[in-house]
Design an enzyme around this catalytic site. Structure first.
Site, PDB file in Angstrom:
ATOM      1  CB  SER A 262      -0.938   0.065   1.216  1.00  0.00           C
ATOM      2  OG  SER A 262      -1.991  -0.876   1.103  1.00  0.00           O
ATOM      3  CB  SER A 300      -1.292  -2.168  -3.676  1.00  0.00           C
ATOM      4  OG  SER A 300      -0.615  -1.007  -3.263  1.00  0.00           O
ATOM      5  CG  ASP A 302      -2.052   1.817  -4.752  1.00  0.00           C
ATOM      6  OD1 ASP A 302      -1.173   1.544  -3.918  1.00  0.00           O
ATOM      7  OD2 ASP A 302      -2.327   1.098  -5.726  1.00  0.00           O
TER       8      ASP A 302
END
Length: 386
Positions: A262, A300, A302
């Site tokens: 992340s 992830s 983001d």
């Protein structure tokens, strides 16, 4: 000498880190990307090349390194030094991939404003992050009547180097990060919320950078702070790095090298932007993330959150009551700000990697080491890539 290819599982070493007290490692001996002779982008940074180049913005960090397995912490960003709850700042939120736990996100999206410090920590510490913000906000003078607070807490998962299930971050740690926040230089690398993070298979962490526009373009400053903990194929100022180092996502045409993780990107500016244009500014931060080779993978989270400190757009009680006008920078003059945020985001990520130090821990009973980027190897790669 270029290291041989390494799988994530190969970060295991034969020694165990000895028990140690809480230590803050600033990584000041390690270089930034500019120290290596590279200057990403075309715009100039501010005097500090940090998010604190935006006047009034303060950063506080608490680093927790305990025993052989605690590698975590808290990073707090305060938009200004006044009453954040009464004098809210306009804000915009952008999500490239939503695998994350960003507390307070829906109200920021709905109302376009922030009324607390922004706190970054690890995934399982979002709750004490909220508690700490509430403790700090409710005890401020003049807040005796407050019954609702939208705490903004972002996270990345540092479980690769930190015993995340121990949940050692406390509300008191969060309050300490907020109360010790200051302007000036910002520690980067394996500090605060970046103490246990990993990026591109190397040690990640906290990074920051800024850009100043020429006076003819408004003279505004854009500052970025990141918590890097993601994967992909690392590129530094246009030079491929991950591949020659033999460490990158899909190196063996399978998901042997993880790209999950992340990133939290916090953007500050003194330009008088509406929440709508702050959301557009946050969108462009991902251009800088992309330049570093991010995979934007399924696992992830983001996130980019942007706010303006300009007095003319601050959400004061008078303006919320419709008793004052609001300045709004026009759409047609946004493009230089878009360039600034992309450049600052790219450089902040590179600095988060370069300033981080090799970190050793014990996870699930096994010793683990995540190496920092080798500076001398990078010098050679970057010299060839010019």
């Amino acid at each position: 000498m270029i290291r041989p290819p390494l799988m994530w599982s190969a970060f295991v070493v034969a020694t165990v880190l000895a028990t140690s007290p809480v230590v803050a490692q600033t990584g000041e001996a390690r270089p930034t990307i500019r120290d290596l002779g590279r200057t990403p982008g075309v715009l100039s940074p501010g005097p500090l090349n940090a998010i604190t180049d935006v006047a009034g913005v303060r950063v506080g960090q608490v680093t927790l390194r305990r025993g052989d397995s605690i590698r975590t912490g808290v990073t707090a960003i305060l938009p200004h030094g006044g009453d954040l709850f009464r004098d809210k700042v306009p804000a915009g939120l952008s999500v490239a991939n939503g695998f994350g736990k960003l507390a307070g996100a829906t109200q920021v999206k709905e109302l376009g404003e922030i009324e607390t410090p922004i706190v970054l920590t690890n995934t399982l510490s979002v709750a004490p992050g909220i508690e700490g913000i509430l403790d700090w906000t409710l005890k401020q003078p003049g807040h005796e009547d407050i019954r609702s607070v939208n705490a903004v807490v972002g996270e990345t998962n540092d479980g690769g180097l930190n015993d995340i299930r121990a949940r050692v971050v406390t509300a008191a740690d969060v309050v300490r990060a907020i109360e010790t926040a200051s302007g000036g230089p910002v520690d980067q690398g394996a500090v605060g919320a970046g103490t246990g993070t990993i990026a591109f298979g190397f040690k990640g962490g906290i990074g920051t950078s800024s850009r100043q526009l020429p006076s003819a373009l408004g003279g505004f400053t854009v500052g970025v702070l990141v918590q890097s903990n993601f994967g992909g194929v690392l590129s530094m100022d246009g030079t491929p790095v991950g591949e020659p180092l033999g460490r990158y996502f899909l190196r063996q045409e399978v998901e042997a090298e993880r790209a999950d993780g992340s990133i939290m990107i916090v953007v500050a500016t003194d330009a008088p932007l509406s929440d709508r244009n702050l959301e557009r500014l946050a969108d462009r931060a991902f251009a800088g993330l992309s330049r570093t080779g991010a995979a934007f993978s399924n696992g992830s989270g983001d996130y980019a959150i942007a706010f303006s400190t300009h007095e003319g757009v601050r959400r004061t009680p008078e303006r919320r009551g419709g008793q004052a006008t609001v300045v709004d920078w026009p759409n047609d003059r946004m493009s230089p700000l878009f360039v600034a945020v992309a450049e600052a985001t790219e450089e902040a990520i590179l600095n988060s990697l370069l300033k981080a130090e090799t970190t050793t821990s014990v996870i699930d009973g096994k010793p683990v080491t995540v190496e920092a980027l080798d500076v001398e190897t990078l010098r050679g790669l970057l010299a060839v890539g010019r």
